[in-house]
Design an enzyme around this catalytic site. Structure first.
Site, PDB file in Angstrom:
ATOM      1  N   ASP A   1       0.465  -1.386   0.074  1.00 40.57           N
ATOM      2  CA  ASP A   1       0.154   0.053  -0.053  1.00 40.57           C
ATOM      3  C   ASP A   1       0.947   1.220   0.130  1.00 40.57           C
ATOM      4  O   ASP A   1       1.956   1.295   0.352  1.00 40.57           O
ATOM      5  CB  ASP A   1      -0.913  -0.003   1.067  1.00 40.57           C
ATOM      6  CG  ASP A   1      -2.044   1.108   1.124  1.00 40.57           C
ATOM      7  OD1 ASP A   1      -2.637   1.539   0.136  1.00 40.57           O
ATOM      8  OD2 ASP A   1      -1.915   1.714   2.428  1.00 40.57           O
TER       9      ASP A   1
ATOM     10  N   ASP B   1      -0.203   5.118   0.802  1.00 40.00           N
ATOM     11  CA  ASP B   1      -0.739   6.143   1.750  1.00 40.00           C
ATOM     12  C   ASP B   1      -0.576   5.531   3.195  1.00 40.00           C
ATOM     13  O   ASP B   1      -1.204   4.541   3.428  1.00 40.00           O
ATOM     14  CB  ASP B   1      -1.967   6.858   1.506  1.00 40.00           C
ATOM     15  CG  ASP B   1      -1.933   7.500   0.513  1.00 40.00           C
ATOM     16  OD1 ASP B   1      -1.148   8.272   0.249  1.00 40.00           O
ATOM     17  OD2 ASP B   1      -3.086   7.560  -0.462  1.00 40.00           O
TER      18      ASP B   1
END
Length: 342
Positions: free
Chosen positions: A26, A28
């Site tokens: 991922d 963010d």
């Protein structure tokens, strides 16, 4: 998918970067926050890549194109190609293309990343509910997306146009704190129309399918900061996961996690990719990891010992998840978690 509920974080004698061939990262809250690299991320990813691990970046953010994301990562010191980036815009575009004819118009509520992904699938982005769209595609449009875009979506959805959302993350991490995500905007349209969209992003199967198709990973490890997207998505896909505590998930939330939100491994940050993972063992007094022992004490969880706070958190997770079984632990963990300072 029937899976036995995880009752403790796993150990690994090998560094995770050696035990898995591909990290599905991922962005963010894991690699960066507010556009700036998170501490230890750049050097950790460089070391993992030099050791032979393939790095793929999997994001629910549909606003930016893979080219833009790869450029951003490269500027941060994490060299990446557009093919290394998988977005929820790509996943939702594939989902729409499987349900409407090629060349169909799609009302876009979002940013350039969503438009590019739709064009790649032979669809035509339009901006008005009056353009006779065959579908509505809603994705994160950035902090300056005007309210009028939500009005266009509502007009079209209320007329019965099929509605698709890239993801439903209610919040996103930023350099200034936690901000509203695409899920918050989706809720505006849902409340206005009473309808519900088809969703492509993590933790749902379309995103996992898109990721597997684009990476070809054989021994993937999902790396994320969110229990309800990254970790649940890994659980749904039947693959292992590493939770890092650099984003939105707190230690207390992890201890209270329900089965589909329990990661395989836990680390403070991306340095966790580069080292073996300590084992949690059961014994006298409860569950032991490193210098810590955790167990049930009356109506709450107790923690004794000293050493690496992450070891204490792993021991607490074992005590709480075992007590909860297939449910959510209802034992008070506030005092025990507070001792760790996480």
């Amino acid at each position: 998918m029937n899976q036995t509920a995880r009752t403790r974080p796993d150990g690994s004698e090998r560094p995770l970067s050696a035990a898995y061939d591909t990290a599905l990262l991922d962005l963010d809250g894991v690699v960066y926050a507010g556009g700036e690299a998170i501490a230890h991320a750049v050097e950790s990813l460089e070391t993992a890549r030099e050791g032979g691990m393939h790095l793929a970046y999997v994001t629910n953010n549909a606003a930016r194109t893979p080219e833009t994301v790869a450029g951003h990562l490269t500027r941060l010191g994490v060299p990446a190609e557009p093919s290394d980036v998988i977005t929820s815009a790509q996943a939702v575009a594939r989902l729409i293309s499987e349900q409407v004819p090629a060349g169909s118009r799609v009302l876009v509520i979002g940013a350039e990343g969503l438009r590019v992904a739709l064009r790649e699938r032979g669809l035509v982005p339009v901006d008005s509910a009056d353009d006779d769209p065959a579908a509505v595609a809603q994705g994160y449009g950035g902090p300056d997306m005007p309210w009028s875009r939500l009005m266009e979506a509502s007009y079209a959805v209320a007329r019965g146009v099929p509605w698709f959302a890239s993801n439903t993350d209610l919040t996103i991490p930023s350099g200034r704190g936690i901000a509203p995500g695409n899920g918050s905007a989706v809720e505006v349209v849902r409340i206005t129309t009473g309808a519900s969209p088809q969703v492509a992003g993590k933790p749902l199967p379309p995103m996992h399918r898109e990721t597997v198709l684009r990476t070809g990973a054989e021994r993937p490890l999902v790396v994320g900061d969110r229990l309800d997207t990254d970790i649940e998505g890994a659980h749904a896909g039947g693959v292992d996961s590493l939770l890092v505590l650099t984003g939105v998930t707190t230690a207390a939330q992890l201890v209270a996690a329900r089965p589909e939100h329990r990661p395989t491994y836990v680390a403070a940050d991306l340095r966790g990719l580069l080292v073996p993972q300590p084992e949690v063992v059961s014994g006298e007094g409860g569950f032991r990891c490193g210098g810590w022992t955790a167990g049930a004490d009356g109506d709450g969880l107790a923690l004794e010992g000293e050493g690496d706070p992450l070891d204490g958190l792993r021991a607490l997770c074992a005590a709480a998840w075992t007590a909860a079984g297939d449910g959510v632990c209802e034992l008070d963990s506030a005092k025990a978690v507070g001792r760790l300072g996480l």
